[in-house]
Design a protein around this motif. Structure first.
Motif, PDB file in Angstrom:
ATOM      1  N   ILE A  72      27.429 -26.245  77.749  1.00 10.55           N
ATOM      2  CA  ILE A  72      27.723 -24.831  77.501  1.00 10.55           C
ATOM      3  C   ILE A  72      28.773 -24.401  78.522  1.00 10.55           C
ATOM      4  CG2 ILE A  72      26.785 -22.521  77.195  1.00 10.55           C
ATOM      5  CD1 ILE A  72      25.576 -24.665  75.318  1.00 10.55           C
ATOM      6  N   LEU A  73      29.930 -24.023  78.016  1.00 11.01           N
ATOM      7  CA  LEU A  73      31.036 -23.616  78.879  1.00 11.01           C
ATOM      8  C   LEU A  73      31.294 -22.124  78.695  1.00 11.01           C
ATOM      9  CD1 LEU A  73      33.535 -26.570  78.252  1.00 11.01           C
ATOM     10  CD2 LEU A  73      31.849 -26.345  80.089  1.00 11.01           C
ATOM     11  N   PRO A  74      30.696 -21.280  79.535  1.00 10.24           N
ATOM     12  CA  PRO A  74      30.983 -19.854  79.427  1.00 10.24           C
ATOM     13  C   PRO A  74      32.497 -19.604  79.522  1.00 10.24           C
ATOM     14  CG  PRO A  74      29.154 -20.220  80.921  1.00 10.24           C
ATOM     15  CD  PRO A  74      29.738 -21.563  80.624  1.00 10.24           C
ATOM     16  N   THR A  75      33.005 -18.795  78.628  1.00 10.90           N
ATOM     17  CA  THR A  75      34.439 -18.521  78.610  1.00 10.90           C
ATOM     18  C   THR A  75      34.735 -17.375  79.568  1.00 10.90           C
ATOM     19  OG1 THR A  75      34.496 -19.217  76.293  1.00 10.90           O
ATOM     20  CG2 THR A  75      36.416 -18.034  77.139  1.00 10.90           C
ATOM     21  N   VAL A  76      35.488 -17.691  80.627  1.00 13.68           N
ATOM     22  CA  VAL A  76      35.769 -16.720  81.688  1.00 13.68           C
ATOM     23  C   VAL A  76      37.253 -16.385  81.705  1.00 13.68           C
ATOM     24  CG1 VAL A  76      33.802 -17.546  83.025  1.00 13.68           C
ATOM     25  CG2 VAL A  76      36.080 -18.509  83.450  1.00 13.68           C
ATOM     26  N   TRP A  77      37.635 -15.426  82.559  1.00  9.69           N
ATOM     27  CA  TRP A  77      39.023 -14.949  82.534  1.00  9.69           C
ATOM     28  C   TRP A  77      39.578 -14.625  83.919  1.00  9.69           C
ATOM     29  CZ3 TRP A  77      34.708 -12.807  80.449  1.00  9.69           C
ATOM     30  CH2 TRP A  77      34.189 -11.666  81.079  1.00  9.69           C
ATOM     31  N   ASP A  78      38.740 -14.598  84.940  1.00  7.72           N
ATOM     32  CA  ASP A  78      39.234 -14.321  86.289  1.00  7.72           C
ATOM     33  C   ASP A  78      38.249 -14.875  87.305  1.00  7.72           C
ATOM     34  OD1 ASP A  78      37.113 -12.522  86.214  1.00  7.72           O
ATOM     35  OD2 ASP A  78      38.353 -10.730  86.413  1.00  7.72           O
ATOM     36  N   ALA A  79      38.573 -14.698  88.584  1.00  8.65           N
ATOM     37  CA  ALA A  79      37.714 -15.241  89.638  1.00  8.65           C
ATOM     38  C   ALA A  79      36.332 -14.609  89.601  1.00  8.65           C
ATOM     39  CB  ALA A  79      38.371 -15.028  91.002  1.00  8.65           C
ATOM     40  N   TRP A  80      36.259 -13.306  89.293  1.00  7.93           N
ATOM     41  CA  TRP A  80      34.970 -12.619  89.264  1.00  7.93           C
ATOM     42  C   TRP A  80      34.072 -13.175  88.165  1.00  7.93           C
ATOM     43  CZ3 TRP A  80      32.843  -9.626  85.295  1.00  7.93           C
ATOM     44  CH2 TRP A  80      31.643  -8.982  85.623  1.00  7.93           C
ATOM     45  N   SER A  81      34.590 -13.272  86.949  1.00  2.93           N
ATOM     46  CA  SER A  81      33.759 -13.760  85.842  1.00  2.93           C
ATOM     47  C   SER A  81      33.388 -15.228  86.046  1.00  2.93           C
ATOM     48  CB  SER A  81      34.461 -13.561  84.502  1.00  2.93           C
ATOM     49  OG  SER A  81      35.728 -14.194  84.469  1.00  2.93           O
ATOM     50  N   ALA A  82      34.295 -16.009  86.631  1.00  2.00           N
ATOM     51  CA  ALA A  82      33.986 -17.410  86.911  1.00  2.00           C
ATOM     52  C   ALA A  82      32.875 -17.513  87.954  1.00  2.00           C
ATOM     53  CB  ALA A  82      35.238 -18.126  87.397  1.00  2.00           C
ATOM     54  N   SER A  83      32.965 -16.727  88.991  1.00  5.99           N
ATOM     55  CA  SER A  83      31.919 -16.747  90.018  1.00  5.99           C
ATOM     56  C   SER A  83      30.583 -16.284  89.447  1.00  5.99           C
ATOM     57  CB  SER A  83      32.331 -15.856  91.197  1.00  5.99           C
ATOM     58  OG  SER A  83      33.498 -16.341  91.809  1.00  5.99           O
ATOM     59  N   LEU A  84      30.625 -15.297  88.561  1.00  8.04           N
ATOM     60  CA  LEU A  84      29.414 -14.819  87.901  1.00  8.04           C
ATOM     61  C   LEU A  84      28.737 -15.952  87.134  1.00  8.04           C
ATOM     62  CD1 LEU A  84      27.800 -12.141  87.176  1.00  8.04           C
ATOM     63  CD2 LEU A  84      29.195 -12.092  85.099  1.00  8.04           C
ATOM     64  N   ALA A  85      29.521 -16.707  86.364  1.00  9.83           N
ATOM     65  CA  ALA A  85      28.961 -17.793  85.557  1.00  9.83           C
ATOM     66  C   ALA A  85      28.427 -18.923  86.430  1.00  9.83           C
ATOM     67  CB  ALA A  85      30.024 -18.313  84.586  1.00  9.83           C
ATOM     68  N   VAL A  86      29.140 -19.255  87.491  1.00  7.30           N
ATOM     69  CA  VAL A  86      28.670 -20.322  88.377  1.00  7.30           C
ATOM     70  C   VAL A  86      27.396 -19.883  89.096  1.00  7.30           C
ATOM     71  CG1 VAL A  86      29.238 -21.655  90.445  1.00  7.30           C
ATOM     72  CG2 VAL A  86      30.935 -21.398  88.631  1.00  7.30           C
ATOM     73  N   SER A  87      27.340 -18.628  89.505  1.00  7.23           N
ATOM     74  CA  SER A  87      26.126 -18.122  90.156  1.00  7.23           C
ATOM     75  C   SER A  87      24.929 -18.163  89.210  1.00  7.23           C
ATOM     76  CB  SER A  87      26.349 -16.685  90.645  1.00  7.23           C
ATOM     77  OG  SER A  87      27.325 -16.643  91.654  1.00  7.23           O
ATOM     78  N   ALA A  88      25.193 -18.072  87.907  1.00  9.74           N
ATOM     79  CA  ALA A  88      24.117 -18.139  86.913  1.00  9.74           C
ATOM     80  C   ALA A  88      23.675 -19.573  86.644  1.00  9.74           C
ATOM     81  CB  ALA A  88      24.583 -17.486  85.607  1.00  9.74           C
ATOM     82  N   GLY A  89      24.361 -20.552  87.244  1.00  5.18           N
ATOM     83  CA  GLY A  89      23.915 -21.936  87.144  1.00  5.18           C
ATOM     84  C   GLY A  89      24.762 -22.856  86.300  1.00  5.18           C
ATOM     85  N   PHE A  90      25.900 -22.386  85.798  1.00 10.99           N
ATOM     86  CA  PHE A  90      26.736 -23.235  84.959  1.00 10.99           C
ATOM     87  C   PHE A  90      27.624 -24.116  85.829  1.00 10.99           C
ATOM     88  CE2 PHE A  90      25.432 -19.787  82.242  1.00 10.99           C
ATOM     89  CZ  PHE A  90      25.089 -20.456  81.075  1.00 10.99           C
TER      90      PHE A  90
END
Length: 250
Positions: A22-40
């Motif tokens: 599952i690859l959450p589709t992100v668009w900036d540093a904030w959204s990427a950090s959010l997804a990684v913090s969620a465990g992806f």
């Protein structure tokens, strides 16, 4: 093995039919950090949400340089494999695309067959496969196996007669597989029978688009797909939730 080469290998190994990455589709540093913090543990960057985030239209409304600038901001913020939607290539040659992505720290790409710079025409099947092959050759000239996700827009654009659209998509994506793709992306929402044909008849893992609220990982896994991304839908869901939070304050 370099760090980027290791990330590329890790990303490729995550593609398991029936146990999709599952690859959450992100668009900036904030959204990427959010997804990684969620465990992806890996992410994809979507052209539509990136374009929205900098006030540009989708369909190559931004430049490749603008895209890689944003990718570098993301890879500086998170230490996970990143795949990037490069639309039809922004009019750049394959070597420039591969070198630019690697310089920005990405290890995967989506390449679609709609050529936005030429009126939105669909590349011919062999033409698209040849572009995939050129990307693979450019990647092979480095020490990083760029994970190439070859996309067709036959379903999205409803090209040609519906009665043989699945057959044409399978033929088109098989050419891409033969040219060096690692993943195949028949973008669109499909019924279970269509997914079964695509999974059974295509030679590589397929990417399904998932809605982060309306779909589930288990249901998509049961269809046999090997990869799930959200396109612009994750950003849209967050926008809907933000509107709900802000509405009482108007």
């Amino acid at each position: 093995m370099t760090a980027l080469a290791g990330k590329a290998t890790a990303l490729l190994e995550l593609h398991q039919p029936g146990n999709p990455v599952i690859l959450p589709t992100v668009w900036d540093a904030w959204s990427a950090s959010l997804a990684v913090s969620a465990g992806f543990t890996a992410l994809t960057v979507g052209s539509h949400p990136v374009s929205d985030s900098i006030g540009k239209p989708d369909n190559e409304g931004l430049t490749f340089t603008e895209l890689t600038t944003r990718i570098k901001q993301i890879t500086d913020a998170v230490d996970v494999p990143i795949s990037v939607d490069i639309e039809a290539g922004y009019g750049e040659d394959p070597k420039t695309l591969i070198d630019g992505l690697l310089d920005a720290g990405a290890v995967g790409l989506n390449i679609e067959d709609t050529v936005h710079s030429e009126g939105g025409r669909l590349r011919e099947a062999q033409e698209h496969a040849d572009f995939v092959g050129a990307l693979r050759a450019a990647s092979d000239a480095t020490d990083v196996h760029m994970v190439i996700n070859a996309r067709t827009d036959l379903f999205l654009k409803q090209v040609g007669d519906e009665s043989d659209r699945v057959d044409r998509a399978i033929a088109r994506l098989t050419l891409c597989a033969d040219a060096g793709a690692d993943v195949l992306y028949p973008v669109g929402f499909h019924d279970d029978a269509t997914y079964k044909r695509l999974v059974d008849e295509l030679p590589l893992p397929i990417n399904a688009i998932g809605h982060p609220v309306n779909h589930t990982k288990a249901a998509l896994a049961a269809l046999g797909v090997g990869r799930v991304s959200f396109g612009p839908l994750f950003q849209m869901v967050l926008a809907e939730r933000a509107a709900e939070v802000l509405a009482p304050w108007k």
